[in-house]
Design an enzyme around this catalytic site. Structure first.
Site, PDB file in Angstrom:
ATOM      1  N   ASP A  65       0.841  -1.197   0.000  1.00  0.00           N
ATOM      2  CA  ASP A  65       0.000   0.000   0.000  1.00  0.00           C
ATOM      3  C   ASP A  65       0.876   1.247   0.000  1.00  0.00           C
ATOM      4  OD1 ASP A  65      -2.543  -1.458   0.412  1.00  0.00           O
ATOM      5  OD2 ASP A  65      -1.651  -1.938   2.345  1.00  0.00           O
ATOM      6  N   ASP A  67       0.590   5.281   1.106  1.00  0.00           N
ATOM      7  CA  ASP A  67      -0.155   6.349   1.766  1.00  0.00           C
ATOM      8  C   ASP A  67       0.530   7.679   1.506  1.00  0.00           C
ATOM      9  OD1 ASP A  67      -1.863   4.417   2.772  1.00  0.00           O
ATOM     10  OD2 ASP A  67      -0.764   4.229   4.662  1.00  0.00           O
ATOM     11  N   ASP A 149       3.206   6.803  15.425  1.00  0.00           N
ATOM     12  CA  ASP A 149       3.551   5.919  16.524  1.00  0.00           C
ATOM     13  C   ASP A 149       5.041   5.587  16.602  1.00  0.00           C
ATOM     14  OD1 ASP A 149       3.467   4.418  14.208  1.00  0.00           O
ATOM     15  OD2 ASP A 149       1.807   3.146  14.850  1.00  0.00           O
TER      16      ASP A 149
END
Length: 440
Positions: A65, A67, A149
């Site tokens: 993926d 992003d 994070d």
């Protein structure tokens, strides 16, 4: 910087790494992702490939993926792409759809925890446990990086000048092969306990160690996961065990006391002496399927993870005098009823899971037309696979799985022969002698 932790924080500084000092190449980025980046940039916005896509390319892998983070608002992104849709209510993101590939575009986010305490904005609140209830504030690129994070996920790639931008020494942690939280670990875990699961997932996937300060609070704070909605934890379980590193993930979850909040009845059964070899064998098989590009069904995964709990409850009911079949049905209801309090299981998965378990009783019963009836069941194939896992785990004697393998592979005449051999091998019932009628 997130949190006001007890531990001394590393000073974070923006670092721009030129093309000749990193391995991110445009050829590793999908064409749809490049189209989105270029159009945003040409429209006057800043836009960067971010997170796992940058991380995985730097590690020599191929991301699944891509992003993108930008200073454009969701509405501005949506206006630029006719093939896009707005997702979410409070904090909107944009999905730009290119056939089967979806490029997720998010606006730079700020740190809601550091927002003005006097604000009346309902988007900025924490619970009594420190859990972030609202985190919906736009911010700068640096704020966006430092609210992420882990350091290895806070890397940005600029397609205009081919630089990698690192705000949190993520490149260094990639070199050292370690997972490190940005900010004070205890504060960050309290803000969102799911970060503990993400630490484990990335460590298992990447083969990294969890950095000392990052791992230190996990065992103590693991119970905070019980405050997370069961529906969200269901999704997290699928991510944990459907990435191709299920057994390694299982080991880390057990090591850090994170398995109990996800599967409390299973952990209780394991602590009471139930073996976990079936779970391990199922996870090995799942990992192998994913490596071969095959799909994994959630209900099969949950059937395996809950099997020790089911076995324990089923045995307890039989010991209390319940017949085998009612004991099984009662055990199924109880185990699932308790599990959904931890992780929800949608009915489209709980139904097939029950059928897999129930078919384990029918698979040994093959005489007459039973084998054909069992094989015609819509969940037969999954139940057969589960039987093979049970045999591989040493739970039952080998042989039954091979019989069903052969039965499926042979023609009708061969099937009739196999059933006939079963009838011949079956012990004959002794006929009761009828007493002679007595004359009155």
């Amino acid at each position: 910087m997130p949190g006001n932790g007890k531990q001394k924080q590393r000073p974070y500084m923006r670092r721009e790494i030129p093309r000749d000092q990193h391995t991110v190449s445009r050829t590793a980025i999908s064409e749809p992702a490049k189209k989105v980046l270029h159009r945003l940039n040409k429209s006057g916005f800043d836009a960067y490939l971010v997170g796992g896509g940058v991380r995985d390319i730097l590690l020599g892998g191929q991301p699944k993926d891509f992003d993108i983070a930008t200073n454009a608002t969701p509405e501005e992104v949506h206006d630029l792409f006719r093939n896009s849709r707005l997702i979410g209510r409070r904090f909107r993101i944009v999905h730009v759809v290119f056939g089967r590939e979806i490029i997720e575009v998010t606006t730079f986010r700020g740190n809601a925890v550091e927002a003005d305490d006097d604000t009346e904005d309902d988007d900025r609140r924490t619970s009594e446990h420190g859990l972030l209830l609202r985190d919906n504030v736009y911010g700068s690129m640096e704020e966006d990086a430092l609210r992420r994070d882990f350091t290895v996920n806070a890397l940005y790639y600029c397609i205009r000048d081919f630089t990698v931008i690192d705000f949190a020494d993520g490149i260094e942690d990639l070199k050292n092969r370690q997972i490190r939280l940005i900010g004070d670990p205890e504060t960050r875990y309290r803000e969102d306990p799911v970060r503990m699961l993400r630490a484990v997932r990335f460590a298992a996937k990447l083969g990294f160690d969890i950095e000392e300060d990052t791992e230190e609070p996990i065992r103590e704070l693991a119970p905070l996961l019980t405050h997370i909605p069961p529906a969200r934890l269901f999704d997290e379980v699928l991510k944990l065990f459907s990435a191709g590193y299920g057994e390694a993930t299982y080991d880390l979850l057990s090591e850090y006391n994170l398995l109990a909040p996800l599967f409390p009845e299973t952990v209780r059964a394991l602590n009471a002496g139930e073996p976990d070899e079936l779970i391990r064998q199922a996870l090995r098989n799942t990992d192998a399927r994913i490596a071969q590009g095959k799909s994994v069904t959630p209900y099969f995964l949950f059937a395996a993870m809950l099997w020790p709990a089911l076995q324990s409850e089923w045995r307890r009911r039989q010991d209390n005098g319940d017949p085998v079949q009612p004991a099984l049905h009662g055990a199924i209801a109880k185990v699932i009823g308790r599990q959904v309090q931890a992780t929800s299981i949608p009915k489209r998965f709980s139904g097939p899971m029950k059928e897999i378990w129930e078919l384990q009783m029918r698979l040994p019963r093959r005489q007459g037309k039973r084998a054909f009836l069992t094989m015609s069941h819509p969940r037969f194939r999954a139940a057969y696979d589960f039987l093979l896992v049970r045999e591989s785990a040493g739970e039952i004697e080998p042989g039954l799985g091979q019989w069903w393998t052969d039965f499926q592979a042979t023609d009708e005449r061969g099937q009739e022969r196999m059933l006939s051999e079963l009838s011949t091998d079956a012990p004959k019932k002794r006929r009761r002698k009828r007493k002679p009628a007595t004359r009155s």
